[in-house]
Design a protein around this motif. Structure first.
Motif, mmCIF file in Angstrom:
data_model
loop_
_atom_site.group_PDB
_atom_site.id
_atom_site.type_symbol
_atom_site.label_atom_id
_atom_site.label_comp_id
_atom_site.label_asym_id
_atom_site.label_seq_id
_atom_site.Cartn_x
_atom_site.Cartn_y
_atom_site.Cartn_z
ATOM 1 N N LYS A 103 -1.393 76.257 2.979
ATOM 2 C CA LYS A 103 -1.109 75.125 3.860
ATOM 3 C C LYS A 103 0.338 75.178 4.351
ATOM 4 O O LYS A 103 1.261 75.393 3.564
ATOM 5 C CB LYS A 103 -1.384 73.824 3.103
ATOM 6 N N GLY A 104 0.504 75.005 5.646
ATOM 7 C CA GLY A 104 1.834 75.043 6.230
ATOM 8 C C GLY A 104 2.295 76.440 6.635
ATOM 9 O O GLY A 104 3.296 76.580 7.343
ATOM 10 N N ARG A 105 1.582 77.474 6.196
ATOM 11 C CA ARG A 105 1.944 78.846 6.531
ATOM 12 C C ARG A 105 0.882 79.532 7.394
ATOM 13 O O ARG A 105 1.217 80.373 8.227
ATOM 14 C CB ARG A 105 2.148 79.671 5.249
ATOM 15 N N PHE A 106 -0.379 79.198 7.172
ATOM 16 C CA PHE A 106 -1.487 79.821 7.902
ATOM 17 C C PHE A 106 -2.064 78.817 8.893
ATOM 18 O O PHE A 106 -2.090 77.607 8.627
ATOM 19 C CB PHE A 106 -2.598 80.244 6.946
ATOM 20 N N THR A 107 -2.558 79.340 10.016
ATOM 21 C CA THR A 107 -3.215 78.511 11.022
ATOM 22 C C THR A 107 -4.507 79.181 11.456
ATOM 23 O O THR A 107 -4.487 80.336 11.893
ATOM 24 C CB THR A 107 -2.318 78.296 12.246
ATOM 25 N N ILE A 108 -5.616 78.458 11.336
ATOM 26 C CA ILE A 108 -6.900 78.960 11.802
ATOM 27 C C ILE A 108 -7.173 78.400 13.193
ATOM 28 O O ILE A 108 -6.843 77.243 13.481
ATOM 29 C CB ILE A 108 -8.033 78.595 10.820
#
Length: 121
Positions: A64-69
């Motif tokens: 959370k906060g580092r990856f974006t789907i």
């Protein structure tokens, strides 16, 4: 029959970024919830993130906060933008369609070959 092909993995230094792609065929892609999972050596496959047909997203606490789907329904593709990578992110990353099971989303299709992500310290 669903066919999923993951790509975009590689070797990156800690703090770097990668963008994974998963191209789907054989399904009405826009109607499916899509998810990313990963499996590190010697560990069970674990949930990373999902995105609904309406664009609602959810992430594992570890990313959370580092990856974006995200998804592009015109291209039948789901993406995973990974920033601030850590050595513990090293794993084979897989995508899958998801279905609802009681109170949670679970993988519903066959697994592809995955794409290897290696983060060096």
């Amino acid at each position: 029959q669903v066919h999923l092909v993951e790509s975009g993995g590689g070797l990156v230094q800690a703090g770097g970024s990668l963008r994974l792609s998963c191209a789907a065929s054989g399904i009405n892609f826009s109607t499916f919830v899509m998810g990313w999972y990963r499996q590190a050596p010697g560990k069970q496959r674990e949930f990373v993130a999902y995105i609904t047909s309406g664009g609602i997203t959810s992430y594992a606490d570890a990313v959370k906060g580092r990856f974006t789907i995200s998804r592009d329904d015109a291209k039948n593709t789901v993406y995973l933008q990974m920033n601030s990578l850590k050595p513990e992110d090293t794993a084979v990353y897989y995508c899958n369609t998801l279905r609802r099971s009681l109170t949670r989303w679970v993988p519903s299709g066959s697994w592809g070959q995955g794409t290897q992500v290696t983060v060096s310290s």
